[in-house]
Design an enzyme around this catalytic site. Sequence first.
Site, PDB file in Angstrom:
ATOM      1  CE  LYS A  19      -1.786   1.691   4.012  1.00 56.03           C
ATOM      2  NZ  LYS A  19      -1.545   3.133   4.216  1.00 56.03           N
ATOM      3  CG  ASN A  20       2.477   2.716   3.562  1.00 59.10           C
ATOM      4  OD1 ASN A  20       1.292   2.989   3.412  1.00 59.10           O
ATOM      5  ND2 ASN A  20       3.039   2.559   4.754  1.00 59.10           N
ATOM      6  CB  CYS A 114      -3.805  11.116  12.348  1.00 60.12           C
ATOM      7  SG  CYS A 114      -3.506   9.417  11.972  1.00 60.12           S
ATOM      8  NE  ARG A 119       0.511  10.223  10.305  1.00 59.60           N
ATOM      9  CZ  ARG A 119       0.134   9.172   9.597  1.00 59.60           C
ATOM     10  NH1 ARG A 119      -0.975   8.549   9.883  1.00 59.60           N
ATOM     11  NH2 ARG A 119       0.857   8.738   8.609  1.00 59.60           N
ATOM     12  CG  ASP A 302       3.276   1.511   9.406  1.00 59.41           C
ATOM     13  OD1 ASP A 302       2.866   2.322  10.259  1.00 59.41           O
ATOM     14  OD2 ASP A 302       3.349   1.790   8.195  1.00 59.41           O
ATOM     15  NE  ARG A 394      -7.035   4.079   5.552  1.00 56.68           N
ATOM     16  CZ  ARG A 394      -6.366   5.048   6.125  1.00 56.68           C
ATOM     17  NH1 ARG A 394      -6.637   5.387   7.361  1.00 56.68           N
ATOM     18  NH2 ARG A 394      -5.416   5.687   5.470  1.00 56.68           N
TER      19      ARG A 394
HETATM   20  C1  UD1 Z   1       4.320   6.949   6.275  1.00 59.77           C
HETATM   21  C2  UD1 Z   1       3.486   5.699   6.130  1.00 59.77           C
HETATM   22  C3  UD1 Z   1       3.003   5.215   7.482  1.00 59.77           C
HETATM   23  C4  UD1 Z   1       4.181   5.048   8.445  1.00 59.77           C
HETATM   24  C5  UD1 Z   1       5.027   6.317   8.491  1.00 59.77           C
HETATM   25  C6  UD1 Z   1       6.285   6.157   9.317  1.00 59.77           C
HETATM   26  C7  UD1 Z   1       2.453   5.994   3.942  1.00 59.77           C
HETATM   27  C8  UD1 Z   1       1.233   6.247   3.137  1.00 59.77           C
HETATM   28  N1  UD1 Z   1       2.331   6.008   5.275  1.00 59.77           N
HETATM   29  O1  UD1 Z   1       3.470   7.963   6.808  1.00 59.77           O
HETATM   30  O2  UD1 Z   1       2.316   3.978   7.304  1.00 59.77           O
HETATM   31  O3  UD1 Z   1       3.691   4.777   9.736  1.00 59.77           O
HETATM   32  O4  UD1 Z   1       5.416   6.694   7.151  1.00 59.77           O
HETATM   33  O5  UD1 Z   1       7.049   5.120   8.817  1.00 59.77           O
HETATM   34  O6  UD1 Z   1       3.523   5.728   3.405  1.00 59.77           O
HETATM   35  N2  UD1 Z   1       6.166  14.809  10.581  1.00 59.77           N
HETATM   36  C9  UD1 Z   1       6.267  16.148  10.885  1.00 59.77           C
HETATM   37  N3  UD1 Z   1       6.071  17.053   9.878  1.00 59.77           N
HETATM   38  C10 UD1 Z   1       5.767  16.684   8.609  1.00 59.77           C
HETATM   39  C11 UD1 Z   1       5.681  15.306   8.313  1.00 59.77           C
HETATM   40  C12 UD1 Z   1       5.885  14.392   9.319  1.00 59.77           C
HETATM   41  O7  UD1 Z   1       6.535  16.528  12.025  1.00 59.77           O
HETATM   42  O8  UD1 Z   1       5.599  17.548   7.736  1.00 59.77           O
HETATM   43  C13 UD1 Z   1       6.362  13.809  11.656  1.00 59.77           C
HETATM   44  C14 UD1 Z   1       5.122  12.947  11.896  1.00 59.77           C
HETATM   45  O9  UD1 Z   1       4.213  13.602  12.759  1.00 59.77           O
HETATM   46  C15 UD1 Z   1       5.711  11.698  12.489  1.00 59.77           C
HETATM   47  C16 UD1 Z   1       7.058  11.575  11.774  1.00 59.77           C
HETATM   48  O10 UD1 Z   1       7.321  12.869  11.226  1.00 59.77           O
HETATM   49  O11 UD1 Z   1       5.928  11.875  13.869  1.00 59.77           O
HETATM   50  C17 UD1 Z   1       7.090  10.540  10.667  1.00 59.77           C
HETATM   51  O12 UD1 Z   1       6.034  10.788   9.765  1.00 59.77           O
HETATM   52  P1  UD1 Z   1       6.172  10.478   8.208  1.00 59.77           P
HETATM   53  O13 UD1 Z   1       7.420   9.734   7.953  1.00 59.77           O
HETATM   54  O14 UD1 Z   1       5.918  11.735   7.454  1.00 59.77           O
HETATM   55  O15 UD1 Z   1       4.933   9.512   7.997  1.00 59.77           O
HETATM   56  P2  UD1 Z   1       3.947   9.490   6.763  1.00 59.77           P
HETATM   57  O16 UD1 Z   1       4.675   9.751   5.505  1.00 59.77           O
HETATM   58  O17 UD1 Z   1       2.739  10.309   7.073  1.00 59.77           O
END
Ligand code: UD1
Length: 415
Positions: A19-20, A114, A119, A302, A394
Amino acid sequence: MIIHGGKPLHGTVPVSGSKNTALPILIAALLTDEPVRLTNVPRLRDVTTTLGLLTGLGAEARWTGDNEVVVHARKICSHVAPYELVKTMRASFLVLGPLLAREGRARVSTPGGCAIGARPVNLHIGGIRALGAKIQFRHGYVEAHAPELKGGRVWLDNPSVGATENIMMAAARASGITQIENAAREPEIVHLAAMLSAMGARIRGAGTHVIEIEGVARLRGCEHQIATDRIEAGSLMVAAAITGGDVAITDAPLEYLEAVTTKLGEAGVLIEAGEGQVRVRRGANLRPVELRTLPYPGFPTDLQAQMMALLTQATGTSVITETIFENRFMHAQELIRMGGDIVMKGPTAVVRGPSRLQGAPVMATDLRASMSLILAGLAAENTTEIGRVYHLDRGYEALEKKLKSLGAQIERVPE
Ligand code: UD1
């Protein structure tokens, strides 16, 4: 979902497409006016949501086979990703970079909170700004304009997967060179880079801390096979171990599961890699472990919930520390209701075992938490009833079918 637990799982089970990996790659198809054909795409609700998002932007996006999708964004006729979609699936926010690169403007709803944590999207925004876009926040939407994106240097405060993907996609069609420092190193980044490269993008360093992208004026269509799902594979390994079964998992991407197989091994799970498949069995007794979720190549957040279910069966005290999301222990309360002995303090959970898990009515709170409860249910005495299992759809393709084929007694009934 009703589970009659206590049956060891036996047999062979395949892993579906990731999925990711699929979601950003589907969205990257917006970067070209030529067709993109993707195979091994999992049939999941998030994929359907993404196809709806792409269609809403003017692309043709449809299933052309059991696990094949064609996206053809000949023309973009809208530059808006509405709240209704982004709130159901955060990955929708990834259209920001491609829309800006292709159309010079984008209006994308911010995702909001979330179940597993705040996030924010500040790192996505900071990166896109560094490429020269003007960004304003209005009425819950990010409004971005950039007549021309220009390559730039981006340093990420933390290696966000989504931010790295968004910036890579925008930079692929910006003028000049972009460097992303402290980039995410997850396999999903490497897969996205491979797909973008097949479209004609010039990307170096994907999978390392520094990614360099030399923008090109045009990207072309491509064919790409979605890699198999490392999180599903890890979840199936836990299913074999927690039930005391013996399962061969085919197409598990073991090269991306080192942290997981290492921890499972420490816990006493026997893992034998063979040709095209991996055999997973439980050793005599499960042992406690200490684990900490980390960005790749660390232990994936995850799989933390699934691991917690398993560790309720280990003899001794395990310690789990969640460092990626601030509120990702919602499953613990439900595992406790099933008989788990778990104490949480801040980002740390202490799991004492072995506990006799007992069937109970429980509630799923998010995708991976649902899987953790299913795993506990498979190991528990009597009947477990899990509510809100729509979260599962999902991210796990044909899960009941797969578990049933291994001998699990599991069925879905209307809520
Ligand atoms: C992706 C995965 C999710 C997985 C996560 C971490 C997808 C669709 N989802 O989510 O399943 O759990 O990676 O491996 O691929 N953060 C910030 N600012 C930002 C963006 C992120 O502070 O602009 C923080 C988030 O709150 C979190 C951390 O960074 O604490 C990691 O998040 P991120 O790696 O961005 O996760 P996703 O890409 O949303």
